[in-house]
Write an enzyme that holds these catalytic residues in place. Structure first.
Site, PDB file in Angstrom:
ATOM      1  N   HIS A 160       0.814  -1.222   0.000  1.00  0.00           N
ATOM      2  CA  HIS A 160       0.000   0.000   0.000  1.00  0.00           C
ATOM      3  C   HIS A 160       0.842   1.266   0.000  1.00  0.00           C
ATOM      4  O   HIS A 160       0.491   2.261  -0.624  1.00  0.00           O
ATOM      5  CB  HIS A 160      -0.964  -0.012   1.188  1.00  0.00           C
ATOM      6  CG  HIS A 160      -2.131  -0.918   0.947  1.00  0.00           C
ATOM      7  ND1 HIS A 160      -2.762  -1.614   1.936  1.00  0.00           N
ATOM      8  CD2 HIS A 160      -2.758  -1.238  -0.198  1.00  0.00           C
ATOM      9  CE1 HIS A 160      -3.735  -2.340   1.407  1.00  0.00           C
ATOM     10  NE2 HIS A 160      -3.744  -2.126   0.112  1.00  0.00           N
TER      11      HIS A 160
ATOM     12  N   GLU B  75       5.189 -11.956 -27.152  1.00  0.00           N
ATOM     13  CA  GLU B  75       6.261 -11.932 -26.145  1.00  0.00           C
ATOM     14  C   GLU B  75       6.979 -13.280 -26.053  1.00  0.00           C
ATOM     15  O   GLU B  75       7.859 -13.461 -25.223  1.00  0.00           O
ATOM     16  CB  GLU B  75       5.725 -11.480 -24.780  1.00  0.00           C
ATOM     17  CG  GLU B  75       4.421 -12.099 -24.357  1.00  0.00           C
ATOM     18  CD  GLU B  75       3.844 -11.503 -23.075  1.00  0.00           C
ATOM     19  OE1 GLU B  75       4.507 -10.678 -22.429  1.00  0.00           O
ATOM     20  OE2 GLU B  75       2.726 -11.886 -22.725  1.00  0.00           O
TER      21      GLU B  75
ATOM     22  N   ASP C 120       9.138  -9.828 -21.668  1.00  0.00           N
ATOM     23  CA  ASP C 120       9.216 -11.282 -21.828  1.00  0.00           C
ATOM     24  C   ASP C 120       9.912 -11.675 -23.121  1.00  0.00           C
ATOM     25  O   ASP C 120      10.627 -12.676 -23.158  1.00  0.00           O
ATOM     26  CB  ASP C 120       7.809 -11.890 -21.783  1.00  0.00           C
ATOM     27  CG  ASP C 120       7.346 -12.062 -20.344  1.00  0.00           C
ATOM     28  OD1 ASP C 120       8.148 -12.510 -19.526  1.00  0.00           O
ATOM     29  OD2 ASP C 120       6.186 -11.723 -20.050  1.00  0.00           O
TER      30      ASP C 120
ATOM     31  N   CYS D 165       4.143  -2.687 -25.625  1.00  0.00           N
ATOM     32  CA  CYS D 165       3.819  -2.269 -24.254  1.00  0.00           C
ATOM     33  C   CYS D 165       4.862  -2.732 -23.246  1.00  0.00           C
ATOM     34  O   CYS D 165       4.699  -2.532 -22.059  1.00  0.00           O
ATOM     35  CB  CYS D 165       2.425  -2.762 -23.862  1.00  0.00           C
ATOM     36  SG  CYS D 165       2.277  -4.545 -23.933  1.00  0.00           S
TER      37      CYS D 165
HETATM   38  C1  PEP Z   1       6.042  -7.730 -21.280  1.00  0.00           C
HETATM   39  O1  PEP Z   1       6.345  -8.913 -21.074  1.00  0.00           O
HETATM   40  O2  PEP Z   1       6.712  -6.948 -21.971  1.00  0.00           O
HETATM   41  C2  PEP Z   1       4.813  -7.180 -20.671  1.00  0.00           C
HETATM   42  C3  PEP Z   1       4.403  -5.981 -20.935  1.00  0.00           C
HETATM   43  O3  PEP Z   1       4.171  -7.990 -19.782  1.00  0.00           O
HETATM   44  P1  PEP Z   1       4.598  -8.162 -18.231  1.00  0.00           P
HETATM   45  O4  PEP Z   1       5.735  -7.230 -17.957  1.00  0.00           O
HETATM   46  O5  PEP Z   1       3.379  -7.841 -17.447  1.00  0.00           O
HETATM   47  O6  PEP Z   1       4.981  -9.611 -18.205  1.00  0.00           O
HETATM   48 MG    MG Z   2       4.814 -10.243 -20.317  1.00  0.00          MG
END
Ligand code: PEP
Ligand code: MG
Length: 592
Positions: free
Chosen positions: A202, A444, A468, A515
């Site tokens: 938190h 990924e 990933d 992302c």
């Molecule tokens: C990623 O793998 O780039 C991704 C955005 O997912 P996470 O970091 O939540 O595994």
């Molecule tokens: Mg990921």
């Protein structure tokens, strides 16, 4: 400078923790050590028992009033999410089992009330301490918070010891409780660093909302620092540097100034498009970890949310959230960002994310194991419940759904079948949803990247998850410190894969975004622009910087830079090249 100090300066120490709240702070250490409360065990006379019980009950009342006041502050400063944290505190304060056990201890063992309560709470705390789970670890801070507050009130002591802070400083402590965090004076607290805690504790959530830089999970930093040491806290990278050398200090002073400059520039470019000098638009959106962060995302000028990590709704709960709860969260977010899109990712658990409310067995290789869509397809009811909630929220605005960790086409087909079932149920129940809601997948896993052209035929968009993708392409566990030096920022192999995925997506007429953290890395921005990514989804505080870089280049120049980078053989070579480009083009040396 004093001679002794000159000969024997304190050694610089660099520590890696978890970046819990972005920003850079540089200052002196204010060390908060130990559990501030002291409790003595006393045996009281039988005649004193009633008085002691009354003292306990009065303290509970006083604590209730204090918590109500803090809750108002939390609502004003953080919003509903902050307010809810203190609902949990009130529940704990009024816990009948704990309070009855305390009174029983006073009566049957003739113990003083503060000691009796301390003992009962300690037992409760110990039962949770052994649970290896981030959620329970996060809640321990809540228990400590209520415990300390109530004991201080039994003892009639001053509750806010952070009041001792007279000059601006960086707080170092074992842990910070939610109420300490929400009451922090922003003028005096430059940032905070704790031994324990994770991204979802938190205090971390609140630090992000209050925009106080923070690094948590440093294990024993309280034993390494001394009050008044100079310290650098880099909440973006999760790094803490003690007793920095002059060169390091200089570098970070520049970085901090840059960060502050960006914040100032923010208001100027906030509403401007993310468009290159020759008119290429990139959709610049933000990654959302917690619904409570939505306001800061809007302040930073995001054009939508490119990744809503829904697992955090599960990680923060001891029971599975209901469809209704999920629907409400998604609906609220969609409403806030509308007319811009929100891409809601289905549950990505497993690996290092293990919610208390879902039983995931221990595995030898969790990142190669029962994770994300692999797990969800076998728990089809869980997935369908989430899909129904996402579909229902789609009536509110521009909602898209995204599947994580896809490694083959079959997984997409199976997920689509569950989506169709969910749609049929909703139609039968006359519950409205957006029939045209877009479906995308995260790229990924290398097998998905290689098959991107085939996958693109089945979906509306692709979003590259570089966190990933780098881990799986380089075979480097992203959380393993022993191989962290092999986890590169700009590996040439991954750049080639990104190019291939973008080209494959475009050849099938679907848009391709990114992302993963690479999307937010200013060293990668020109390359990604040149590789023709349609969308970049980044952590909110990086939005202005990425936009600034794109607005100051042409697509043509970026294409040439990307081409050149793709011809290079090593990650280091690429990094050096881009640093030089940034130094000449943007007059920025050693910034990133
Ligand atoms: C990623 O793998 O780039 C991704 C955005 O997912 P996470 O970091 O939540 O595994
Ligand atoms: Mg990921």
């Amino acid at each position: 400078m004093n001679e002794k100090k000159k000969k024997n300066p304190k050694r610089m120490i660099r520590l890696q923790g978890i970046g819990a709240s972005q920003g850079i702070a540089i200052g002196k250490v204010f060390l908060l050590t130990g559990d501030i409360i002291k409790v003595e065990e006393r045996t009281i006379a039988v005649a004193e028992i009633e008085k002691e019980i009354k003292k306990f009950k009065r303290a509970v009342e006083l604590t209730r009033k204090e918590l109500a006041e803090i809750q108002i502050q939390a609502r004003q400063r953080i919003g509903k999410e902050g307010e809810q944290i203190f609902d949990a505190h009130q529940l704990l304060l009024d816990d009948k089992i704990i309070n009855d056990a305390t009174i029983e201890k006073v009566q049957s063992e003739c113990k003083n009330a503060d000691f009796a309560y301390y003992k009962v709470m300690q037992g409760f705390q110990q039962s949770l301490e052994n649970v290896d789970n981030e959620y329970f670890q996060g809640r321990l801070a809540d228990i400590r918070d209520v415990k300390r507050r109530l004991i201080r009130n039994i003892q009639g002591k001053e509750p806010h010891y952070l009041n001792n802070l007279t000059n601006p400083a960086i707080i170092i402590s074992n842990d910070l409780t939610p109420s300490e965090t929400v009451l922090m004076d922003r003028q005096k607290v430059l940032g905070f660093v704790t031994n324990v805690g994770g991204k979802t504790s938190h205090a971390a959530i609140m630090a992000r909302s209050l925009e106080i830089p923070a690094v948590v999970g440093l294990q024993d930093i309280t034993n390494v620092v001394e009050s008044n040491d100079t310290i650098i806290l880099d909440g973006n990278q999760g790094v803490v540097i003690l007793n920095p050398t002059a060169a390091e200090l200089n570098k970070y002073l520049k970085l901090r100034d840059r960060h502050n400059e960006i914040t100032k520039e923010l208001s100027k470019i906030r509403d401007l498009p993310c468009r290159s000098l020759d008119g290429k638009d990139v959709d610049l959106s933000a990654n959302l970890e917690f619904p409570g962060e939505i306001n800061s995302i809007i302040t930073y000028g995001a054009r939508g949310i490119g990744l809503f990590r829904t697992e955090n709704l599960y990680l923060a709960k001891s029971e599975l959230p209901s469809e209704e709860e999920e629907f409400e969260e998604y609906y609220k977010v969609a409403e806030k960002v509308s007319p811009y899109p929100v891409i809601i990712r289905t549950l990505d658990i497993g690996g290092d994310k293990k919610p208390a409310c879902i039983d995931i067995p221990e595995e030898d290789n969790p990142f190669l194991g029962w994770r994300a869509i692999r797990f969800c397809l076998e728990k089809a009811d869980l997935l369908k419940k989430q899909i129904r909630a996402i579909l229902r929220a789609s009536v509110m605005g521009n909602v898209k759904m995204m599947i994580p960790m896809v490694s083959c086409l079959e997984e997409i087909c199976k997920t689509k079948a569950i989506i169709e079932q969910a749609k049929a149920e909703l139609r039968a129940q006359k519950m409205p949803f957006d029939e045209q809601m877009e479906l995308g997948v995260m790229i990924e896993v290398p097998s998905a990247a290689i098959m991107a052209d085939v996958i693109a035929e089945e979906v509306d968009f692709l979003s590259i998850g570089t966190n990933d993708l780098i881990q799986y392409t380089l075979a480097v566990d992203r959380g393993n410190a022993n191989v962290a030096h092999l986890y590169k920022r700009l590996p040439p192999s991954v750049l080639r894969i990104i190019k291939q995925v973008v080209d494959a997506g475009h050849s099938k007429g679907v848009w391709v975004g990114m992302c993963g953290e690479m999307a937010a890395d200013p060293l990668a921005t020109l390359i990604l622009l040149g590789l023709d990514l349609d969308e970049l989804s980044v952590s909110p505080a990086m939005l202005p910087e990425v936009k600034r870089i794109i607005r100051a280049a042409t697509f043509e120049q970026a294409e040439r830079i990307a081409e050149k980078a793709l011809q290079m053989k090593t990650s280091d070579e690429i990094e050096t090249y881009i640093r030089n480009v940034m130094a000449t083009r943007y007059k920025q040396k050693n910034l990133y």
